[in-house]
Design a protein around this motif. Structure first.
Motif, short mmCIF file in Angstrom:
data_model
loop_
_atom_site.label_atom_id
_atom_site.label_comp_id
_atom_site.label_asym_id
_atom_site.label_seq_id
_atom_site.Cartn_x
_atom_site.Cartn_y
_atom_site.Cartn_z
N THR A 1 -49.55 -50.87 -11.55
CA THR A 1 -48.79 -49.86 -10.83
C THR A 1 -47.69 -49.29 -11.73
O THR A 1 -47.30 -49.90 -12.73
CB THR A 1 -48.15 -50.46 -9.57
N THR A 2 -47.21 -48.10 -11.38
CA THR A 2 -46.19 -47.44 -12.20
C THR A 2 -44.95 -47.13 -11.37
O THR A 2 -44.96 -47.18 -10.14
CB THR A 2 -46.73 -46.13 -12.79
N ARG A 3 -43.88 -46.78 -12.08
CA ARG A 3 -42.66 -46.30 -11.42
C ARG A 3 -42.24 -45.01 -12.11
O ARG A 3 -42.48 -44.82 -13.30
CB ARG A 3 -41.54 -47.34 -11.47
N PRO A 4 -41.61 -44.11 -11.37
CA PRO A 4 -41.23 -42.82 -11.97
C PRO A 4 -40.02 -42.97 -12.88
O PRO A 4 -39.18 -43.86 -12.70
CB PRO A 4 -40.90 -41.96 -10.75
N VAL A 5 -39.95 -42.09 -13.87
CA VAL A 5 -38.76 -41.98 -14.71
C VAL A 5 -38.32 -40.52 -14.68
O VAL A 5 -39.16 -39.62 -14.56
CB VAL A 5 -39.00 -42.46 -16.15
N PRO A 6 -37.02 -40.26 -14.79
CA PRO A 6 -36.50 -38.90 -14.57
C PRO A 6 -36.64 -37.98 -15.78
O PRO A 6 -35.67 -37.39 -16.25
CB PRO A 6 -35.03 -39.16 -14.23
N LEU B 1 -31.42 -46.70 -15.35
CA LEU B 1 -32.77 -46.51 -15.87
C LEU B 1 -33.36 -47.83 -16.35
O LEU B 1 -34.59 -48.02 -16.31
CB LEU B 1 -32.70 -45.50 -17.02
N PHE B 2 -32.51 -48.75 -16.79
CA PHE B 2 -32.97 -50.01 -17.36
C PHE B 2 -32.72 -51.20 -16.44
O PHE B 2 -32.85 -52.35 -16.87
CB PHE B 2 -32.29 -50.24 -18.71
N ALA B 3 -32.39 -50.93 -15.20
CA ALA B 3 -32.12 -52.01 -14.25
C ALA B 3 -33.36 -52.86 -13.99
O ALA B 3 -33.25 -54.03 -13.59
CB ALA B 3 -31.58 -51.45 -12.94
N ARG B 4 -34.55 -52.27 -14.23
CA ARG B 4 -35.80 -53.01 -14.03
C ARG B 4 -36.50 -53.25 -15.36
O ARG B 4 -37.70 -53.23 -15.47
CB ARG B 4 -36.70 -52.24 -13.07
N ASP B 5 -35.69 -53.50 -16.38
CA ASP B 5 -36.18 -53.87 -17.71
C ASP B 5 -36.59 -52.65 -18.54
O ASP B 5 -36.20 -51.53 -18.24
CB ASP B 5 -37.31 -54.90 -17.61
N GLN C 1 -35.14 -37.33 -26.38
CA GLN C 1 -36.00 -36.14 -26.33
C GLN C 1 -37.30 -36.44 -27.08
O GLN C 1 -37.29 -36.78 -28.26
CB GLN C 1 -35.31 -34.94 -26.97
N PHE C 2 -38.41 -36.33 -26.36
CA PHE C 2 -39.71 -36.56 -26.95
C PHE C 2 -40.22 -35.29 -27.64
O PHE C 2 -39.85 -34.18 -27.27
CB PHE C 2 -40.71 -36.99 -25.89
N GLU C 3 -41.10 -35.47 -28.61
CA GLU C 3 -41.71 -34.36 -29.31
C GLU C 3 -42.57 -33.51 -28.37
O GLU C 3 -42.59 -32.29 -28.46
CB GLU C 3 -42.58 -34.90 -30.44
N LYS C 4 -43.28 -34.19 -27.45
CA LYS C 4 -44.18 -33.53 -26.52
C LYS C 4 -43.88 -34.00 -25.10
O LYS C 4 -43.16 -34.97 -24.90
CB LYS C 4 -45.64 -33.82 -26.88
N VAL C 5 -44.42 -33.32 -24.14
CA VAL C 5 -44.23 -33.73 -22.74
C VAL C 5 -44.99 -35.03 -22.50
O VAL C 5 -46.18 -35.15 -22.83
CB VAL C 5 -44.73 -32.63 -21.78
N GLU C 6 -44.31 -36.01 -21.93
CA GLU C 6 -44.92 -37.29 -21.61
C GLU C 6 -45.06 -37.45 -20.10
O GLU C 6 -44.42 -36.74 -19.32
CB GLU C 6 -44.05 -38.44 -22.15
N ARG C 7 -45.91 -38.37 -19.69
CA ARG C 7 -46.06 -38.65 -18.27
C ARG C 7 -44.73 -39.16 -17.71
O ARG C 7 -44.10 -40.04 -18.30
CB ARG C 7 -47.14 -39.70 -18.03
N PRO C 8 -44.27 -38.64 -16.55
CA PRO C 8 -42.97 -39.05 -16.01
C PRO C 8 -43.05 -40.36 -15.23
O PRO C 8 -42.50 -40.49 -14.14
CB PRO C 8 -42.61 -37.88 -15.09
N VAL D 1 -43.79 -44.92 -15.96
CA VAL D 1 -44.06 -46.04 -16.86
C VAL D 1 -44.60 -47.20 -16.03
O VAL D 1 -44.38 -47.26 -14.82
CB VAL D 1 -42.78 -46.49 -17.61
N PRO D 2 -45.32 -48.13 -16.64
CA PRO D 2 -45.81 -49.28 -15.88
C PRO D 2 -44.66 -50.11 -15.32
O PRO D 2 -43.63 -50.29 -15.97
CB PRO D 2 -46.61 -50.08 -16.92
N GLU D 3 -44.86 -50.60 -14.12
CA GLU D 3 -43.95 -51.60 -13.59
C GLU D 3 -44.16 -52.91 -14.33
O GLU D 3 -45.28 -53.22 -14.75
CB GLU D 3 -44.17 -51.80 -12.10
N LEU D 4 -43.10 -53.67 -14.48
CA LEU D 4 -43.18 -54.96 -15.15
C LEU D 4 -43.02 -56.07 -14.11
O LEU D 4 -42.09 -56.06 -13.30
CB LEU D 4 -42.11 -55.09 -16.22
N ALA D 5 -43.94 -57.01 -14.15
CA ALA D 5 -43.87 -58.17 -13.27
C ALA D 5 -42.81 -59.12 -13.77
O ALA D 5 -42.35 -59.03 -14.92
CB ALA D 5 -45.24 -58.86 -13.23
#
Length: 289
Positions: A181-186, A198-202, A160-167, A169-173
């Motif tokens: 580019t980014t990918r969504p997080v839930p 959630l961590f299947a792509r690092d 749980q974050f203190e404030k609302v964050e962007r849903p 994160v950057p994609e990792l090469a």
């Protein structure tokens, strides 16, 4: 002496002189840091300096010269000196040497401070530039906490974050470099449900966070809150199926994919002028319910 033991009431922590790494933290008889496992991840709570994250081809460039400065830098591999210590406090220091100058051509003094209280472990990184030239750096913490913290299993945990964050994160090469580019997080409001998928792509890299506090809630009701006022970025990481979750405050991050510039120009780096110093501190607070 290979490690220092800190105590405060029934709280206890051990700090290794190699890497200035917290190797254990116990509150009320409960172990909170994961113990490490070389078959999964051999580290427990490494110190990140003078870079955070991956570097392109395992190197950085300074004034046209290539230096083999690899993942998270070298601070976790060096032996530190105890500058000061007490029952619940320790300050460990490291200065540049021939080995560090071969991969990072700058003078520095690095101090890692630990302070233990009844329910919290505070960790500070202090960086100083005693040299004649400007020095770029990034730093961070990488503690792995037990997941689950209690006996309820890994399902149902969340951050749980203190404030609302962007849903997103950057994609990792491949190799961990940060893509544009980014990918969504839930994210659901301020809550991020945790799962192996959630961590299947690092790692999840939350860059330029609005929050300066987050809480890892276990299904048992136990929690660890990370306060990170002086760090702008946060990483969350585990290996799918592994019994730990890393809560990582950073001042910098991996090389952008395709970055070929000088270390001074790498996004996220800070620069200390001659004689200048900087301090970055995070505090981890445990609640049993």
């Amino acid at each position: 002496m290979t490690e220092i033991t800190l105590t405060h009431g029934d709280a206890r922590a051990t700090i290794a002189l190699l890497g200035a790494e917290a190797r254990s933290w116990r509150v009320g008889g409960r172990d909170l840091l994961w113990p490490g496992d070389p078959t999964i991840w051999s580290d427990i709570s490494p110190i990140l300096y003078p870079v955070v994250g991956w570097t392109r081809d395992g190197a950085e460039r300074v004034d046209g010269v290539r230096y083999p400065l690899t993942l998270h830098g070298f601070a976790r591999f060096e032996a530190y000196t105890v500058e000061a210590s007490g029952p619940d406090f320790a300050r460990l220091t490291l200065s540049d040497n021939s080995g560090t100058r071969a991969i990072y051509p700058f003078a520095f003094t690095l101090a890692i401070e630990y302070r233990l209280s009844a329910d919290a472990l505070a960790i500070a990184i202090e960086v100083a530039n005693p040299g004649e030239r400007r020095a770029p750096y990034a730093c961070g913490l990488h503690p792995g906490f037990r997941w689950p913290l209690g006996s309820a299993g890994r399902e149902g945990a969340l951050v749980q974050f203190e404030k609302v964050e962007r849903p997103e994160v950057p994609e990792l090469a491949p190799g961990g470099l940060v893509r544009s580019t980014t990918r969504p997080v839930p994210l659901c409001g301020r809550n991020l449900p945790l799962s192996d998928a959630l961590f299947a792509r690092d790692a999840l890299c939350f860059l330029d966070c609005a929050s300066r506090l987050l809480t890892f809630h276990d299904a048992s009701g136990a929690s660890i809150t990370m306060e990170y006022e002086s760090f702008p970025h946060v990483g969350l990481w585990t290996r799918p199926g592994a019994p730990f979750l890393c809560l990582e405050p950073w001042t910098g991050y991996s090389d952008p994919d395709g970055f070929t510039g000088d270390l001074f120009d790498k996004p996220g780096m800070r620069v200390l002028e001659r004689g200048e110093r900087a301090r970055h501190e995070a505090r981890f607070v445990f609640r049993s319910e």
